[in-house]
Design an enzyme around this catalytic site. Structure first.
Site, PDB file in Angstrom:
ATOM      1  N   CYS A  53     111.078  74.712  13.443  1.00 18.33           N
ATOM      2  CA  CYS A  53     111.098  74.951  11.996  1.00 18.33           C
ATOM      3  C   CYS A  53     111.874  73.693  11.253  1.00 18.33           C
ATOM      4  CB  CYS A  53     111.894  76.173  11.546  1.00 18.33           C
ATOM      5  SG  CYS A  53     112.025  76.486   9.768  1.00 18.33           S
ATOM      6  N   ASP A  60     109.566  78.075  16.479  1.00 17.08           N
ATOM      7  CA  ASP A  60     108.526  78.886  16.287  1.00 17.08           C
ATOM      8  C   ASP A  60     107.594  78.927  17.320  1.00 17.08           C
ATOM      9  OD1 ASP A  60     109.433  79.364  13.551  1.00 17.08           O
ATOM     10  OD2 ASP A  60     108.557  77.281  12.794  1.00 17.08           O
ATOM     11  N   VAL A  75      87.548  66.200  24.851  1.00  9.53           N
ATOM     12  CA  VAL A  75      89.026  65.968  25.007  1.00  9.53           C
ATOM     13  C   VAL A  75      89.520  65.940  26.672  1.00  9.53           C
ATOM     14  CG1 VAL A  75      89.911  67.948  24.597  1.00  9.53           C
ATOM     15  CG2 VAL A  75      91.412  66.146  24.248  1.00  9.53           C
ATOM     16  N   GLU A  76      90.370  65.045  27.181  1.00 12.29           N
ATOM     17  CA  GLU A  76      90.582  64.951  28.340  1.00 12.29           C
ATOM     18  C   GLU A  76      91.819  66.063  28.502  1.00 12.29           C
ATOM     19  OE1 GLU A  76      92.606  65.243  31.719  1.00 12.29           O
ATOM     20  OE2 GLU A  76      93.801  64.035  30.262  1.00 12.29           O
ATOM     21  N   SER A  77      91.795  67.215  29.254  1.00 16.84           N
ATOM     22  CA  SER A  77      92.791  68.269  29.177  1.00 16.84           C
ATOM     23  C   SER A  77      94.065  67.982  29.624  1.00 16.84           C
ATOM     24  CB  SER A  77      92.053  69.505  30.127  1.00 16.84           C
ATOM     25  OG  SER A  77      92.145  69.118  31.470  1.00 16.84           O
ATOM     26  N   HIS A  94     104.086  76.001   9.959  1.00 18.74           N
ATOM     27  CA  HIS A  94     103.243  76.285  10.841  1.00 18.74           C
ATOM     28  C   HIS A  94     101.807  75.587  10.414  1.00 18.74           C
ATOM     29  CE1 HIS A  94     105.536  80.202  11.283  1.00 18.74           C
ATOM     30  NE2 HIS A  94     105.694  79.520  12.152  1.00 18.74           N
ATOM     31  N   GLU A  95     101.638  75.787   9.102  1.00 20.89           N
ATOM     32  CA  GLU A  95     100.259  74.879   8.484  1.00 20.89           C
ATOM     33  C   GLU A  95     100.015  73.458   9.033  1.00 20.89           C
ATOM     34  OE1 GLU A  95     101.824  78.262   5.863  1.00 20.89           O
ATOM     35  OE2 GLU A  95     102.923  76.440   6.731  1.00 20.89           O
TER      36      GLU A  95
END
Length: 155
Positions: A53, A60, A75-77, A94-95
């Site tokens: 936060c 969070d 995307v390479e993991s 969060h957003e």
């Protein structure tokens, strides 16, 4: 082309890699999709996502689901895991955290379609979930539900 040649440009795969200090320092890498033009959906799930936060510095926790239909790139993991882990010490709402993930992936991959569902666990009694997608998925794509039930608390 050999496997070594195809993945020669990757910096993290197959090597000891330190966790990035922040999402801005994290390096996301990509590999050729080789899907033959099929609209195959790829799903990554991070069930234990953590950020901080920005006001209190308290952790969070969220459950992040990333669905995408690649065009030329996957995307390479390992790089994705390190990127997601780099949020552990990042202060962001969060957003902002959720959309930063989506933005970085869209910028890297230019996918045919991408959807992100970020299901955040409540602190203070209110879950804040964030949903975003680039647009409509291709009509012939199979897009399963993300399978995350709504938060019910004790109800």
């Amino acid at each position: 082309m050999s496997t070594d040649e195809r993945y020669a440009g990757l910096q993290q795969l197959g090597t000891k890699t330190e966790m990035p200090a922040s999402p801005d320092q994290a390096v996301l890498e990509r590999v050729p999709a080789k899907t033959g033009g099929k609209n195959a959906m790829v799903r990554f799930v991070c069930p234990e996502f953590t950020s901080l936060c920005p006001m209190t510095g308290q952790p969070d926790f969220g459950h992040i689901v990333i669905d995408y239909i690649p065009d030329e790139w996957l995307v390479e993991s390992k790089s994705l895991k390190l990127f997601l882990q780099s949020f552990r010490n990042h202060g962001g709402f969060h957003e902002a955290c959720s959309l930063m993930i989506a933005d970085r992936l869209v910028e890297l991959l230019s996918p045919k379609w991408l959807r992100l569902g970020a299901y955040w666990y409540p602190r203070g009694g209110i879950p804040i979930d964030v949903f975003w997608q680039t647009g409509k998925p291709p009509e012939d794509a199979w897009i399963p539900d993300q399978g995350v039930p709504p938060y019910r608390g004790r109800g």
